[in-house]
Write a protein that holds these residues in place. Sequence first.
Motif, PDB file in Angstrom:
ATOM      1  N   THR A 145      82.169  35.747  30.991  1.00 35.41           N
ATOM      2  CA  THR A 145      81.829  36.615  29.851  1.00 35.41           C
ATOM      3  C   THR A 145      82.316  36.007  28.545  1.00 35.41           C
ATOM      4  O   THR A 145      82.098  36.583  27.485  1.00 35.41           O
ATOM      5  CB  THR A 145      82.493  38.002  29.964  1.00 35.41           C
ATOM      6  N   VAL A 182      85.563  35.566  28.024  1.00 32.74           N
ATOM      7  CA  VAL A 182      86.965  35.976  27.923  1.00 32.74           C
ATOM      8  C   VAL A 182      87.655  35.680  29.254  1.00 32.74           C
ATOM      9  O   VAL A 182      87.168  36.094  30.308  1.00 32.74           O
ATOM     10  CB  VAL A 182      87.093  37.483  27.604  1.00 32.74           C
ATOM     11  N   LEU A 238      88.024  38.283  32.387  1.00 42.52           N
ATOM     12  CA  LEU A 238      86.999  39.330  32.304  1.00 42.52           C
ATOM     13  C   LEU A 238      85.704  38.740  32.858  1.00 42.52           C
ATOM     14  O   LEU A 238      85.057  37.934  32.190  1.00 42.52           O
ATOM     15  CB  LEU A 238      86.811  39.768  30.852  1.00 42.52           C
ATOM     16  N   MET A 263      83.553  44.272  27.803  1.00 43.37           N
ATOM     17  CA  MET A 263      82.805  43.051  27.503  1.00 43.37           C
ATOM     18  C   MET A 263      83.521  42.286  26.394  1.00 43.37           C
ATOM     19  O   MET A 263      84.446  42.794  25.762  1.00 43.37           O
ATOM     20  CB  MET A 263      81.384  43.410  27.078  1.00 43.37           C
ATOM     21  N   ALA A 264      83.070  41.055  26.141  1.00 43.20           N
ATOM     22  CA  ALA A 264      83.682  40.234  25.105  1.00 43.20           C
ATOM     23  C   ALA A 264      83.364  40.803  23.717  1.00 43.20           C
ATOM     24  O   ALA A 264      82.230  41.186  23.448  1.00 43.20           O
ATOM     25  CB  ALA A 264      83.173  38.804  25.209  1.00 43.20           C
ATOM     26  N   ARG A 265      84.361  40.839  22.855  1.00 41.83           N
ATOM     27  CA  ARG A 265      84.155  41.414  21.525  1.00 41.83           C
ATOM     28  C   ARG A 265      83.131  40.639  20.717  1.00 41.83           C
ATOM     29  O   ARG A 265      82.348  41.226  19.968  1.00 41.83           O
ATOM     30  CB  ARG A 265      85.489  41.508  20.769  1.00 41.83           C
ATOM     31  N   PHE A 267      79.739  41.683  21.672  1.00 40.38           N
ATOM     32  CA  PHE A 267      79.536  43.048  21.167  1.00 40.38           C
ATOM     33  C   PHE A 267      79.188  43.035  19.680  1.00 40.38           C
ATOM     34  O   PHE A 267      78.266  43.726  19.233  1.00 40.38           O
ATOM     35  CB  PHE A 267      80.822  43.836  21.424  1.00 40.38           C
ATOM     36  N   MET A 270      77.735  47.932  16.461  1.00 41.06           N
ATOM     37  CA  MET A 270      78.538  48.554  15.392  1.00 41.06           C
ATOM     38  C   MET A 270      77.675  48.951  14.201  1.00 41.06           C
ATOM     39  O   MET A 270      78.070  49.779  13.396  1.00 41.06           O
ATOM     40  CB  MET A 270      79.663  47.624  14.936  1.00 41.06           C
TER      41      MET A 270
END
Lengths: 312, 312
Positions: free
Chosen positions: A30, A32, A35, B71-73, B76, B82
């Motif tokens: 992912t 990360v 994760l 999930m990975a920021r 996202f 956002m």
Amino acid sequence: MLAKTPAGAAPATGTSFLDELFDRGLLIETGVDGLYGRSGLFEAIGDGFQALVTRHGGGDNAEIVRFPPAMARDVFEKSGYMKSFPQLAGTVHCFCGSPADHLALMQTIEQKGDWTAGQQASEIVLTPAACYPLYPTAAKRGALPAEGRLFDLMSYCFRHEPSKDPARQQFFRMREYVRMGTPDQVTEFRASWLERGQALIAELGLPFAVDVANDPFFGRTGKMLAVNQRDQRLKFELLISIESEENPTACLSFNYHQDHFGKTFGLTTADGEVAHTACVGFGHERVILALLKHYGTDVARWPASVRSALGL
Amino acid sequence: MLAKTPAGAAPATGTSFLDELFDRGLLIETGVDGLYGRSGLFEAIGDGFQALVTRHGGGDNAEIVRFPPAMARDVFEKSGYMKSFPQLAGTVHCFCGSPADHLALMQTIEQKGDWTAGQQASEIVLTPAACYPLYPTAAKRGALPAEGRLFDLMSYCFRHEPSKDPARQQFFRMREYVRMGTPDQVTEFRASWLERGQALIAELGLPFAVDVANDPFFGRTGKMLAVNQRDQRLKFELLISIESEENPTACLSFNYHQDHFGKTFGLTTADGEVAHTACVGFGHERVILALLKHYGTDVARWPASVRSALGL
């Protein structure tokens, strides 16, 4: 000392075990560390393991409870987790602003700035161990019955410890049986699971060791807590070699909390004493990874007895 | 208009449906609205529903992938979530301080102060919909094959919308089939699931309606996005009355994303065009709650045909 490389297992190369899991599609990157997504096959191995746990523990008629991967922040604060393991906790934060705040937020994101500074803590914290949300719930029902209580839990848990070791994930699942009652009831429960846990892993043909252990308490005070925990033999772990032979991984743990949770959450026995608690925890991903490490990532070539034990 | 109270269902009283679910032990309070534990029976109903979905969709041989609830920021941020739904997102924050910082933190907690202000954003954000972590993963594999791809997903998802409506939980599970390919491939997929979804819910005997819908976009710009989404008929929902007859709950949704995710994450077809995507989502808890609302909380008294469809 623990794991011997069996026939059919992946040969030692420059590729890490994590890379091999990615290459075989068993885990999915992912971006990360710690994760990962899981493939259908990875999940099927896990389903088989969970059914095996239920075969070993289901006869006790534990009450099944499943919490989501988060808990109330006020319960978390009360639990003392931030005192012992602040470095591992994950709090959930949200945007509570106006449309004007939102415009500013979007500009910050577009400019690659830190938009997270404006996020505000919600009432929710990620669950660090499957049993944390249970104690206040159980206490709310009033004093325990004379025979105590037994619960069967499983949830995703979070610990902030980014790592390339696939057996140390930030989001992972933990199955637990939790016993509440008198000191005799809960220590008997833990002793019986120390035996059962070994029988269960032996059924999978995995080499293991059992040893006294301690939790990763934070800071200098934490060192003392760890020594006390070991001296009092409050925590045992069933260790299997996954990422390293020198530092095998705790796949099951057997914990006697004494009256810590009973005192903290007002849990009492039928006689009005502070209840004691104990739990056995199964690291869901860790056992799957131990199997993949020991027998190789080509599951079709696993020994028939192991595939049969897992319903694969 | 949708749900008639059948024989055997709980009679209307002053008690809310949520209270009834707590009283029957099907859901378990945690102190936070929208964050609940689930009983073994609640989970068994859900297992039966998931198996039913697989019976309707399994023949398509979707690739099974299971992501953890986060999930990975950076993915996202890229997704545009956002921009559209900032009010629903949950970011995960951690303590990264020294032992001295930890002492200060503990004092703040003891004084009931706001200790969360010092938490720092991690690289992780809670998953808002099961398919969000999938798109970059799929794009990484290169151009789609000529027949496109089909995935089978399920995960816990988070939306920050505290509510007393049990069908609006902050942490809930979503099963999804996600189709990636040409516009024809993905619109055909969605059209077929619009039929299949209705057949599936009809098998459970639940009264439902299907209607065009929109996502809860934020702010004034959001209103326009919602109107566009409806005008273009990009989102349909299968609605069942749970908490209210006037405002039935979306239990399944059928979404055509056009090239939004394809463009955003660089997903291309075999011909080198931007891939289109669509998904069908199943609200796991919502379908369970629809069953409990419609047939009552005494599962033993549900119609034999429904129990049989769910393997109960």
